[in-house]
Design an enzyme around this catalytic site. Structure first.
Site, short mmCIF file in Angstrom:
data_model
loop_
_atom_site.label_atom_id
_atom_site.label_comp_id
_atom_site.label_asym_id
_atom_site.label_seq_id
_atom_site.Cartn_x
_atom_site.Cartn_y
_atom_site.Cartn_z
N HIS A 376 0.79 -1.24 0.00
CA HIS A 376 0.00 0.00 0.00
C HIS A 376 0.81 1.28 0.00
O HIS A 376 0.23 2.36 -0.02
CB HIS A 376 -0.93 0.03 1.22
CG HIS A 376 -2.16 -0.81 1.05
ND1 HIS A 376 -3.31 -0.33 0.47
CD2 HIS A 376 -2.41 -2.10 1.39
CE1 HIS A 376 -4.23 -1.29 0.47
NE2 HIS A 376 -3.70 -2.37 1.02
N LYS A 567 -8.53 14.37 3.66
CA LYS A 567 -7.73 13.13 3.73
C LYS A 567 -6.85 13.27 4.97
O LYS A 567 -6.80 14.34 5.57
CB LYS A 567 -6.87 12.95 2.47
CG LYS A 567 -6.01 14.15 2.12
CD LYS A 567 -5.28 13.99 0.79
CE LYS A 567 -6.17 14.19 -0.42
NZ LYS A 567 -6.34 12.96 -1.21
N ARG A 568 -6.14 12.20 5.35
CA ARG A 568 -5.22 12.32 6.48
C ARG A 568 -4.20 13.44 6.22
O ARG A 568 -3.82 13.68 5.07
CB ARG A 568 -4.50 10.98 6.72
CG ARG A 568 -5.41 9.92 7.36
CD ARG A 568 -5.87 10.33 8.76
NE ARG A 568 -4.78 10.31 9.71
CZ ARG A 568 -4.57 9.36 10.61
NH1 ARG A 568 -5.40 8.33 10.71
NH2 ARG A 568 -3.55 9.42 11.45
N LYS A 573 0.95 14.52 1.22
CA LYS A 573 -0.34 14.87 0.61
C LYS A 573 -0.44 16.38 0.32
O LYS A 573 -1.37 16.83 -0.34
CB LYS A 573 -1.50 14.41 1.50
CG LYS A 573 -1.58 12.87 1.60
CD LYS A 573 -2.66 12.43 2.58
CE LYS A 573 -2.65 10.93 2.84
NZ LYS A 573 -3.30 10.16 1.75
N THR A 675 -8.29 6.84 -2.92
CA THR A 675 -9.65 6.39 -3.26
C THR A 675 -10.66 7.52 -3.10
O THR A 675 -11.70 7.52 -3.73
CB THR A 675 -10.08 5.19 -2.38
OG1 THR A 675 -9.74 5.46 -1.02
CG2 THR A 675 -9.38 3.92 -2.84
N LYS A 679 -14.17 8.78 -5.31
CA LYS A 679 -15.47 9.15 -4.73
C LYS A 679 -15.92 10.50 -5.25
O LYS A 679 -17.09 10.69 -5.60
CB LYS A 679 -15.37 9.15 -3.20
CG LYS A 679 -15.16 7.76 -2.62
CD LYS A 679 -14.61 7.78 -1.18
CE LYS A 679 -14.09 6.38 -0.82
NZ LYS A 679 -13.32 6.38 0.44
#
Length: 853
Positions: A376, A567-568, A573, A675, A679
Site C-alpha cells: 500500500h 484526507k489524512r 499529501k 480512493t 469518490k
C-alpha cells in the site's frame, strides 16, 4: 420532517430504494414497536432518539438474520473456495442505511418511520461510526467486503474489534486535540458475540526440541473472542461475515502458584491481556515499532488461522476420513492487506510443521500457494521492520521459522547470483545495518504467490524500484490491482439525488455494473440533463451549507465554488500547497479588491497522527490563515476557509456530494492510489491533481483535458532528486510565493506568536522531501483555469458529466473481480441465494445448480 413520497416519486424510486408494500410497512412498524418494547424495554413516553435508532436497527437486523444463516448453509453445501481478507483495519462507518439499501428496504423503512411520526435522518445521525481504521487502507477493506458479498464470493473479513477506534478530533483554538472514541458505549446492534468459538493465542515462552519435534512451551495465553458482523451483498440475498477478535484473559490468568495470596491484584491484572484489543494505532503511512502493536498483529493472525483450519477440516468433504492439507490452497485464499498481518506466514508454517507434522518443503509449498500480499505504500517510514530482539522475546518460534525461510530464500539467490553479495544483502529478510530487523515486506513477497500494487503507476514503481530485485527474480509474481470504491455507499447512499437521476437516464443496472455509466456520454449535450445534474449539485451544496452553518457558525455562500481537500494530514499529501494557494488568493483580493474574483469556499479536513508534529503544525497554520481570511471585511463573501473537524466516513458521505473541486495534489510517486479521488469523480466534482496514484488512470479514462492536471511527473521528481531540489530558487523567483512565505514567517497569521510557524518554513526551505515550492507555480496556474471554467456553468457541468461517465472503472466490484480471477482463483457469480421465506429445498436446488455449473 420529510414529507411522504408522492406516487410519482415512489414510482421513480421503486427499484433503487426498494418497493413500498403496505404489508411490508406494517411489518416493519410492528417489528419496530416490538423491539422498542421487548429489546429496549421502553414505551413512546420515555424513549429517547437513541432508543428509536436502536429499535430500527434491530428491526432491520431481523431482515438480515435469515439470509445470513442461509448464506452460511449454502457455503457449507457447495463447499466453495473461501477467501480470507486479513486486515488490521476495517473502516466501516455507519451500518444502518447501507443495510437498508442492500436489502432493498430503504423506501419501506422511510415510510414506516414517517408513519410512526419520526424523522429517518435524525435516527441515522444517532449511529456511531465504526472507526476501526485510519484512512485509505481501512476504508478499502470495507469497500472490498461490500463488493465480495455483492459478487457472491464466499469471503470473510478478519480483524480486531478495537474497543477504541480512531480518535475523535476536536479543533481547540486552531490546534488538534484528540479524544477517545468510545464507540461501543451504547452497545453495537450489528455484532453478535460468538464465545463458543473462543480460541487461545500464545505469547512469550521458549522453544524446546524433543523426539516429538519442536515445541513452543511455557507461553502466556490470551483468549480471542470472535464478534461477527453481517455483510450484505446488494439485492442478492448473500450475507457474508466480518469476524473481529477481542482479547480476553483466561480465567486462571495470573492465579498460578507464584501468585498465591494476591487474588485481587491477579484479577486486576487481567487488563494486561485484554489491552491487546483496546485501541487502534492512529498512524497512517507510518511504522511505530511498539510491542503492543506486534501483539495485535500476531493476535489477529493466530486466531484467524486456527479458525480457517477448523473450517477447512470441518468442510462437508473434509469431515470424511483423515485430513490432508494437499487441497488447502484449492480451498483457501488469504489476502494480506499490507504487511500488518505478515506474521500469518510463519504462523501457518508453525501450525503445519509443529502441530500437523507436515515436512518443511510440503508446508512451504502449500503456504506460498495460499497467501497473496497487497503493498500500500512506497514511503520508507511506513515499511514495517521489526527488531529481532522483540520477536525473540515475544514469538521465539516464529523468529526461528523466519530465519529458516530466509536461509532457503538466500540459498536460491546465491545459486543464481553466486558473486553478488550486495544483492543477497539487499534481498535478505533480515536487515543487519543498525540493529537486526525483519523486513516484513520481504517476508510477504517471499511467502506469497502474488504481490500487487494498488494503481498502475504504484505497481510499476514497486517493480522497477522498491522491490526491483524480487521482480527480476519472479516477474510473474507481481501484478496490479487498481483500487476501487463501492457505488452502494459512495453513490446510492450518500447521493440519492444523483443516483436517481442516473437511473432515470440509463436504468438501474449500473449499480452492479458501474461501467454502464459510459452511457451518460450520450447525454453530455442534453440541456435537460445538464440542468438536472447541476441542480442535484446545487441541492447538495445547500444542504451541506446548512450543516456547516449549524456546526461552525460561519456564513457560507452556496453559490461559491466548494474547493475540498479531505484526507489524512501528511506532508506528502501537501495540504501546505493548498494553504499557499489560499494565502495567494487572499493577497490578490487585498491587492485589488475591485477586480473580479470567482468566489470560493475552501474546505480542508483530516486527522493528524497524535505524534506527528509537522502534521499538527499544518492544521494550526490552516486554521490561522482561516482566522485572518474569514474576518477580513475586504474579502467578504469572496473567500472562506473552513477546517472540517473530525473528518470520518459519515462526514465524507456529507461533504463529497457537495464538492465542486477535488484536491488530489500529492507529489508524483508518493500516493499509492488514493480512493477519495474516485469518490469525488463519481459524485460530480472535477479534480485538480498531479499525475500520481489513480489520478493517472482517471485522466486516462476521462481524458486529461477533462481534469486539471499540473506539476512534476514521476520522471521529473526523479531527475530533481539527482540534481538536488533547491527551494530557495523558487522562493526568489516567484513573487507571490515569496510574499506568502514571508507572511507566514513574520507572524502575519500569528501576530501573538510571530515565531509559531518557523518549523514549517524551515522544513519548506531546508528539508522538504515533497517539493512543495517546485509545483507551486503550475498549481496556481491550474487553479486559475479552474476559476475560469467555473464561470461557465454549462461547460463546467458538461465536464462533470464526462467525468461521471468515465468513473466506472473505479468500482470495487471491478477490483474484486480482478483479484478473484487473477489472484484467488474463484469466480464471481450473479446467482441469487433463495430468501429465507422460500423452503429449504430451494436452497438445495440452487446448491445443486451451482455444483453442476
Amino acid at each position: 420532517m420529510a414529507a411522504p413520497l408522492t406516487d410519482q416519486e415512489k414510482r421513480k424510486q421503486i427499484s433503487i430504494r426498494g418497493i413500498v408494500g403496505v404489508e411490508n410497512v406494517a411489518e416493519l412498524k410492528k417489528g419496530f414497536n416490538r423491539h422498542l418494547h421487548f429489546t429496549l424495554v421502553k414505551d413512546r413516553n420515555v424513549a429517547t432518539p437513541r432508543d428509536y435508532y436502536f429499535a430500527l436497527a434491530h428491526t432491520v437486523r431481523d431482515h438480515l438474520v435469515g439470509r445470513w444463516i442461509r448464506t452460511q448453509q449454502f457455503y457449507y453445501e457447495t463447499d466453495p473456495k473461501r477467501v480470507y481478507y486479513l486486515s488490521l483495519e476495517f473502516y466501516m462507518g455507519r451500518t444502518l442505511q447501507n443495510t437498508m439499501i442492500n436489502l432493498g428496504l430503504q423506501n419501506a423503512c422511510d415510510e414506516a418511520i414517517y408513519q410512526l411520526g419520526l424523522d429517518m435522518e435524525d435516527l441515522e445521525e444517532m449511529e456511531e461510526d465504526a472507526g476501526l481504521g485510519n484512512g485509505g487502507l481501512g476504508r478499502l477493506a470495507a469497500c472490498f467486503l461490500d463488493s465480495m458479498a455483492t459478487l457472491g464470493l464466499a469471503a470473510y473479513g478478519y480483524g480486531i474489534r478495537y474497543e477504541y477506534g480512531i480518535f475523535n478530533q476536536k479543533i481547540k483554538n486552531g490546534w488538534q486535540v484528540e479524544e477517545a472514541d468510545d464507540w461501543l458505549r451504547h452497545g453495537n446492534p450489528w455484532e453478535k458475540a460468538r464465545p463458543e468459538y473462543m480460541l487461545p493465542v500464545h505469547f512469550y515462552g521458549r522453544v524446546e526440541e524433543s523426539k516429538e519435534g519442536t515445541q513452543w512451551v511455557d507461553t502466556q495465553v490470551v483468549l480471542a473472542m470472535p464478534y461477527d458482523t453481517p455483510i450484505p451483498g446488494y439485492m442478492n440475498n448473500t450475507v457474508n461475515t466480518m469476524r473481529l477478535w477481542s482479547a480476553r484473559a483466561p480465567n486462571d490468568f495470573n492465579l498460578m502458584d507464584f501468585n498465591v495470596g494476591d487474588y485481587i491484584q491477579a484479577v486486576l491484572d487481567r487488563n494486561l491481556a485484554e489491552n491487546i484489543s483496546r485501541v487502534l494505532y492512529p498512524n497512517d503511512n507510518f511504522f511505530e515499532g511498539k510491542e503492543l502493536r506486534l501483539k495485535q498483529e500476531y493476535f489477529v493472525v493466530a486466531a484467524t488461522l486456527q479458525d480457517i483450519i477448523r473450517r477447512f477440516k470441518n468442510s462437508k468433504k473434509g469431515s470424511t476420513g483423515p485430513v490432508s492439507f494437499d487441497s488447502f490452497p484449492e480451498k483457501v485464499a488469504i489476502q494480506l492487506n499490507d504487511t500488518h498481518p505478515a506474521m500469518a506466514i510463519p504462523e501457518l508454517m508453525r501450525v503445519f510443521v509443529d502441530i500437523e507434522k507436515l515436512d518443511w518443503d510440503t508446508a512451504w509449498a502449500i503456504t506460498k500457494r495460499t497467501f497473496a500480499y497487497t503493498n500500500h505504500t512506497v514511503l520508507p517510514e511506513a515499511l514495517e521492520r521489526w527488531p529481532v530482539g522483540l520477536l525473540e522475546t515475544l514469538l521465539p518460534r516464529h523468529l526461528q521459522i523466519i530465519y529458516r525461510i530466509n536461509q532457503g530464500h538466500l540459498d536460491e539467490i546465491s545459486a543464481l547470483f553466486p558473486e553478488d553479495m550486495d544483492r543477497i544483502r539487499r534481498m535478505s529478510l533480515i536487515e543487519e545495518d543498525g540493529g537486526k530487523r525483519v523486513n516484513m515486506a520481504h517476508l510477504c513477497i517471499v511467502g506469497s504467490h502474488a504481490v500487487n500494487g494498488v494503481a498502475e503507476i504504484h505497481s510499476n514503481i514497486i517493480k522497477t524500484d522498491v522491490f526491483r530485485d524480487f521482480s527480476e527474480l519472479e516477474p510473474e509474481k507481481f501484478q496490479n490491482k487498481t483500487n476501487g470504491i463501492t457505488p452502494r455507499r459512495w453513490l446510492l447512499l450518500c447521493n440519492p439525488g444523483l443516483a436517481e437521476l442516473i437511473a432515470e437516464a440509463i436504468g438501474e443496472e449500473y449499480v452492479k455494473d458501474l461501467s454502464q455509466l459510459q452511457k451518460l456520454n450520450e447525454l453530455v449535450d442534453d440541456d435537460a440533463f445538464i440542468r438536472d445534474v447541476s441542480k442535484v449539485k446545487q441541492d447538495n451544496k445547500e444542504k451541506f451549507s446548512q450543516y456547516l452553518e449549524k456546526e461552525y457558525t460561519v456564513e457560507i455562500n452556496p453559490s461559491s465554488m466548494f474547493d475540498v481537500h479531505v484526507k489524512r494530514i501528511h506532508e506528502y499529501k501537501r495540504q501546505l500547497l493548498n494553504c499557499l494557494h489560499i494565502v495567494t488568493m487572499y493577497n490578490r483580493i487585498k491587492k485589488n479588491p475591485k477586480a473580479p474574483f470567482v468566489p470560493r469556499t475552501v474546505i480542508i479536513g483530516g486527522k493528524a497522527a497524535p505524534g506527528y508534529h509537522m502534521a499538527k503544525m499544518i492544521i494550526k497554520l490552516i486554521t490561522a490563515v482561516g482566522e485572518v481570511v474569514n474576518k477580513d471585511p475586504v474579502v467578504g463573501r469572496k473567500l472562506k476557509v473552513i477546517y472540517l473537524e473530525n473528518y470520518r466516513v459519515s462526514l465524507a458521505e456529507k461533504v463529497i456530494p457537495a464538492t465542486d473541486l477535488s484536491e488530489q495534489i500529492s507529489t508524483a510517486g508518493t500516493e499509492a492510489s488514493g480512493t477519495g479521488n474516485m469518490k469525488f469523480m463519481l459524485n460530480g466534482a472535477l479534480t485538480i491533481g498531479t499525475m500520481d496514484g489513480a489520478n493517472v488512470e482517471m485522466a486516462e479514462e476521462a481524458g486529461e483535458e477533462n481534469m486539471f492536471i499540473f506539476g512534476m511527473r514521476v520522471e521529473d521528481v526523479a531527475a530533481m532528486d539527482v540534481e538536488g531540489y533547491d527551494a530557495i530558487t523558487y522562493y526568489e523567483k516567484i513573487p507571490e510565493l515569496k510574499q506568502a512565505i514571508d507572511q507566514i514567517n513574520s507572524g502575519f497569521f500569528s501576530p501573538k506568536q510571530p515565531e509559531l510557524f518557523k518549523d514549517v518554513t524551515n522544513m519548506l526551505f531546508n528539508h522538504d522531501r515533497f517539493k512543495v515550492f517546485a509545483d507551486f507555480e503550475d498549481y496556481i496556474k491550474s487553479q486559475e483555469k479552474v476559476s475560469q471554467l467555473y464561470q461557465n456553468p454549462r461547460e463546467w457541468t458538461k465536464m462533470v458529466i464526462k467525468n461521471i461517465a468515465a468513473s466506472g472503472k473505479f468500482s470495487s466490484d471491478r477490483t474484486i473481480t480482478d483479484y478473484a480471477t487473477e489472484v484467488w482463483g474463484v469466480e464471481p457469480t450473479d446467482l441469487k441465494i433463495p430468501p429465507p421465506n422460500e423452503p429449504r429445498e430451494a436452497l438445495d436446488e440452487t446448491a445443486r445448480a451451482l455444483r453442476e455449473k
